[in-house]
Design a protein around this motif. Structure first.
Motif, PDB file in Angstrom:
ATOM      1  N   CYS A  41       0.826  -1.210   0.000  1.00 42.07           N
ATOM      2  CA  CYS A  41       0.000   0.000   0.000  1.00 42.07           C
ATOM      3  C   CYS A  41       0.861   1.261   0.000  1.00 42.07           C
ATOM      4  CB  CYS A  41      -0.937   0.007   1.201  1.00 42.07           C
ATOM      5  SG  CYS A  41      -2.146  -1.336   1.192  1.00 42.07           S
ATOM      6  N   ARG A  44       2.053   2.368  -3.644  1.00 41.00           N
ATOM      7  CA  ARG A  44       1.087   2.790  -4.653  1.00 41.00           C
ATOM      8  C   ARG A  44       1.255   4.240  -5.098  1.00 41.00           C
ATOM      9  NH1 ARG A  44      -3.220  -0.402  -5.549  1.00 41.00           N
ATOM     10  NH2 ARG A  44      -4.676   1.314  -5.728  1.00 41.00           N
ATOM     11  N   LYS A  49       3.007  -0.739  -8.400  1.00 36.87           N
ATOM     12  CA  LYS A  49       1.806  -1.435  -7.944  1.00 36.87           C
ATOM     13  C   LYS A  49       2.119  -2.876  -7.605  1.00 36.87           C
ATOM     14  CE  LYS A  49       0.008  -2.297 -12.562  1.00 36.87           C
ATOM     15  NZ  LYS A  49      -1.156  -2.186 -13.431  1.00 36.87           N
ATOM     16  N   GLU A  63      -3.742  -8.601  -7.807  1.00 33.94           N
ATOM     17  CA  GLU A  63      -3.677  -7.134  -7.828  1.00 33.94           C
ATOM     18  C   GLU A  63      -4.969  -6.484  -7.325  1.00 33.94           C
ATOM     19  OE1 GLU A  63      -3.075  -3.725 -11.263  1.00 33.94           O
ATOM     20  OE2 GLU A  63      -2.450  -5.773 -11.673  1.00 33.94           O
ATOM     21  N   ASN A  64      -6.118  -7.005  -7.743  1.00 38.38           N
ATOM     22  CA  ASN A  64      -7.397  -6.429  -7.332  1.00 38.38           C
ATOM     23  C   ASN A  64      -7.657  -6.612  -5.841  1.00 38.38           C
ATOM     24  OD1 ASN A  64      -8.005  -5.557  -9.944  1.00 38.38           O
ATOM     25  ND2 ASN A  64      -8.950  -7.508 -10.460  1.00 38.38           N
ATOM     26  N   ALA A  67      -5.473  -4.154  -3.973  1.00 36.71           N
ATOM     27  CA  ALA A  67      -6.011  -2.795  -4.092  1.00 36.71           C
ATOM     28  C   ALA A  67      -7.210  -2.596  -3.162  1.00 36.71           C
ATOM     29  CB  ALA A  67      -6.395  -2.505  -5.540  1.00 36.71           C
ATOM     30  N   GLU A  68      -8.073  -3.594  -3.063  1.00 38.85           N
ATOM     31  CA  GLU A  68      -9.228  -3.510  -2.162  1.00 38.85           C
ATOM     32  C   GLU A  68      -8.772  -3.414  -0.708  1.00 38.85           C
ATOM     33  OE1 GLU A  68     -11.790  -6.842  -2.944  1.00 38.85           O
ATOM     34  OE2 GLU A  68     -12.138  -6.211  -5.013  1.00 38.85           O
ATOM     35  N   CYS A  70      -5.906  -2.231   0.370  1.00 42.20           N
ATOM     36  CA  CYS A  70      -5.300  -0.908   0.565  1.00 42.20           C
ATOM     37  C   CYS A  70      -6.373   0.171   0.719  1.00 42.20           C
ATOM     38  CB  CYS A  70      -4.377  -0.566  -0.603  1.00 42.20           C
ATOM     39  SG  CYS A  70      -2.875  -1.567  -0.693  1.00 42.20           S
ATOM     40  N   ALA A  71      -7.431   0.076  -0.076  1.00 43.91           N
ATOM     41  CA  ALA A  71      -8.517   1.045   0.026  1.00 43.91           C
ATOM     42  C   ALA A  71      -9.205   0.954   1.389  1.00 43.91           C
ATOM     43  CB  ALA A  71      -9.527   0.828  -1.098  1.00 43.91           C
TER      44      ALA A  71
END
Length: 77
Positions: A41, A44, A49, A63-64, A67-68, A70-71
């Motif tokens: 994270c 980014r 990435k 990857e997805n 990303a989730e 990290c969000a």
């Protein structure tokens, strides 16, 4: 005694290439999934990435999923 690399989480990070059209892929190893995810994270904003995390027992995140995570972490801060 454990074998080299055992109990490690492998993080694959893609960086924009400076000299070719292909991206550069690097690897870092961590003692836990959480530490690997936090490191991912933090990378980014710099244009890098995280594309995959692999655990010592075959666990993985793509990857997805990274990303989730990290969000969700960012929304808690």
């Amino acid at each position: 005694m454990t074998a080299a690399g055992q109990e490690k989480w492998k993080l694959s990070i893609q960086s924009p290439s400076t000299d070719t059209s292909e991206p550069d892929i690097g690897y870092s190893f961590f003692g836990s999934r959480e530490v690997a995810l936090k490191f991912a994270c933090q990378r980014r904003p710099s244009g890098r990435k995280a594309i995959r995390i692999e655990g010592p027992n075959g666990e993985s995140m793509d990857e997805n999923e990274i990303a989730e995570w990290c969000a969700a972490l960012q929304s808690k801060e």
